[in-house]
Motif scaffolding. Structure first.
Motif, mmCIF file in Angstrom:
data_model
loop_
_atom_site.group_PDB
_atom_site.id
_atom_site.type_symbol
_atom_site.label_atom_id
_atom_site.label_comp_id
_atom_site.label_asym_id
_atom_site.label_seq_id
_atom_site.Cartn_x
_atom_site.Cartn_y
_atom_site.Cartn_z
ATOM 1 N N MET A 75 68.832 -53.027 53.112
ATOM 2 C CA MET A 75 67.464 -53.377 52.705
ATOM 3 C C MET A 75 66.567 -52.152 52.672
ATOM 4 O O MET A 75 65.650 -52.057 51.847
ATOM 5 C CB MET A 75 66.878 -54.426 53.662
ATOM 6 C CG MET A 75 67.390 -55.819 53.426
ATOM 7 S SD MET A 75 66.470 -57.042 54.345
ATOM 8 C CE MET A 75 67.427 -57.124 55.833
ATOM 9 N N ASP A 78 66.475 -49.840 49.296
ATOM 10 C CA ASP A 78 65.852 -50.308 48.055
ATOM 11 C C ASP A 78 64.732 -49.349 47.643
ATOM 12 O O ASP A 78 63.859 -49.012 48.434
ATOM 13 C CB ASP A 78 65.300 -51.714 48.251
ATOM 14 C CG ASP A 78 65.018 -52.398 46.941
ATOM 15 O OD1 ASP A 78 65.328 -51.823 45.888
ATOM 16 O OD2 ASP A 78 64.505 -53.527 46.984
ATOM 17 N N GLU A 80 62.624 -49.897 45.064
ATOM 18 C CA GLU A 80 61.484 -50.604 44.481
ATOM 19 C C GLU A 80 60.314 -50.609 45.460
ATOM 20 O O GLU A 80 60.486 -50.463 46.673
ATOM 21 C CB GLU A 80 61.862 -52.050 44.141
ATOM 22 C CG GLU A 80 62.894 -52.184 43.068
ATOM 23 C CD GLU A 80 62.368 -51.792 41.697
ATOM 24 O OE1 GLU A 80 61.186 -52.067 41.397
ATOM 25 O OE2 GLU A 80 63.131 -51.187 40.932
ATOM 26 N N GLY A 83 60.156 -52.939 48.700
ATOM 27 C CA GLY A 83 61.481 -53.511 48.864
ATOM 28 C C GLY A 83 61.718 -54.757 48.036
ATOM 29 O O GLY A 83 62.481 -55.639 48.435
ATOM 30 N N PHE A 84 61.075 -54.856 46.860
ATOM 31 C CA PHE A 84 61.210 -56.054 46.032
ATOM 32 C C PHE A 84 62.350 -55.966 45.029
ATOM 33 O O PHE A 84 62.406 -56.723 44.069
ATOM 34 C CB PHE A 84 59.905 -56.339 45.281
ATOM 35 C CG PHE A 84 58.814 -56.880 46.167
ATOM 36 C CD1 PHE A 84 59.099 -57.788 47.161
ATOM 37 C CD2 PHE A 84 57.506 -56.472 46.002
ATOM 38 C CE1 PHE A 84 58.103 -58.289 47.969
ATOM 39 C CE2 PHE A 84 56.507 -56.977 46.804
ATOM 40 C CZ PHE A 84 56.805 -57.870 47.790
ATOM 41 N N GLY A 85 63.302 -55.066 45.220
ATOM 42 C CA GLY A 85 64.441 -54.947 44.308
ATOM 43 C C GLY A 85 65.601 -55.817 44.766
ATOM 44 O O GLY A 85 65.513 -56.643 45.682
ATOM 45 N N PHE A 86 66.738 -55.614 44.059
ATOM 46 C CA PHE A 86 67.942 -56.403 44.345
ATOM 47 C C PHE A 86 68.445 -56.163 45.774
ATOM 48 O O PHE A 86 68.845 -57.099 46.460
ATOM 49 C CB PHE A 86 69.037 -56.063 43.324
ATOM 50 C CG PHE A 86 70.353 -56.693 43.629
ATOM 51 C CD1 PHE A 86 70.551 -58.049 43.416
ATOM 52 C CD2 PHE A 86 71.402 -55.940 44.144
ATOM 53 C CE1 PHE A 86 71.770 -58.641 43.712
ATOM 54 C CE2 PHE A 86 72.625 -56.521 44.445
ATOM 55 C CZ PHE A 86 72.808 -57.876 44.214
ATOM 56 N N GLY A 88 66.771 -55.154 48.492
ATOM 57 C CA GLY A 88 65.860 -55.632 49.539
ATOM 58 C C GLY A 88 65.695 -57.136 49.586
ATOM 59 O O GLY A 88 65.419 -57.705 50.648
ATOM 60 N N LEU A 89 65.812 -57.805 48.429
ATOM 61 C CA LEU A 89 65.572 -59.254 48.393
ATOM 62 C C LEU A 89 66.839 -60.102 48.345
ATOM 63 O O LEU A 89 66.812 -61.272 48.707
ATOM 64 C CB LEU A 89 64.715 -59.617 47.170
ATOM 65 C CG LEU A 89 63.248 -59.250 47.264
ATOM 66 C CD1 LEU A 89 62.541 -59.638 45.983
ATOM 67 C CD2 LEU A 89 62.594 -59.932 48.440
ATOM 68 N N THR A 90 67.949 -59.528 47.895
ATOM 69 C CA THR A 90 69.137 -60.346 47.712
ATOM 70 C C THR A 90 70.321 -59.871 48.549
ATOM 71 O O THR A 90 70.790 -60.605 49.424
ATOM 72 C CB THR A 90 69.545 -60.355 46.224
ATOM 73 O OG1 THR A 90 68.419 -60.742 45.446
ATOM 74 C CG2 THR A 90 70.673 -61.324 45.981
ATOM 75 N N PRO A 93 69.607 -59.326 52.727
ATOM 76 C CA PRO A 93 69.526 -60.569 53.508
ATOM 77 C C PRO A 93 70.832 -61.359 53.536
ATOM 78 O O PRO A 93 71.157 -61.991 54.551
ATOM 79 C CB PRO A 93 68.427 -61.365 52.805
ATOM 80 C CG PRO A 93 67.557 -60.334 52.195
ATOM 81 C CD PRO A 93 68.505 -59.240 51.765
#
Length: 113
Positions: A75, A78, A80, A83-86, A88-90, A93
């Motif tokens: 995470m 990332d 972006e 952290g709103f990229g692939f 960090g968000l997918t 987690p």
């Protein structure tokens, strides 16, 4: 002088009435409830048997902690904003949840004897 009371045909003084009224002369026997005594726990000769988990459980727990830390590291990679990229968000987690599932399995798995 003590006040006299009339009981039936006999006259008793106050001291005699009090003495007659006390039950201190009667022996009282009571049973005191006791707790059951617990036996001493049996000690095993094998020191490894005192551990709550087996070697496999502890290995899986350490592996699960490593997977959780790997997910947090993913995470942080990332690029972006916030952290709103692939990563960090997918992906991160999902890896962290996999680590927690591995931890639950390590705790609930029956140790090998």
């Amino acid at each position: 002088m003590a006040k006299d009371k009339q009981y039936g045909s006999a006259t008793l003084t106050h001291e005699e009435t009090v003495k007659k009224a006390t039950v201190a002369d009667v022996p009282v026997t009571r049973t005191v409830p006791t707790r059951p005594l617990m036996a001493e726990p049996t000690r095993r000769a094998d020191p490894a048997a005192a551990l709550p988990f087996g070697r496999r459980n502890y290995t899986l727990m350490l592996l699960g902690i490593g997977v959780i830390l790997l997910g947090f590291f993913i995470m942080s990679l990332d690029k972006e904003e916030f952290g709103f990229g692939f990563l960090g968000l997918t992906l991160g987690p999902i890896v962290v949840m996999g680590g927690f599932m591995l931890e639950f399995f390590a705790i609930l798995a029956r140790p090998v004897k």
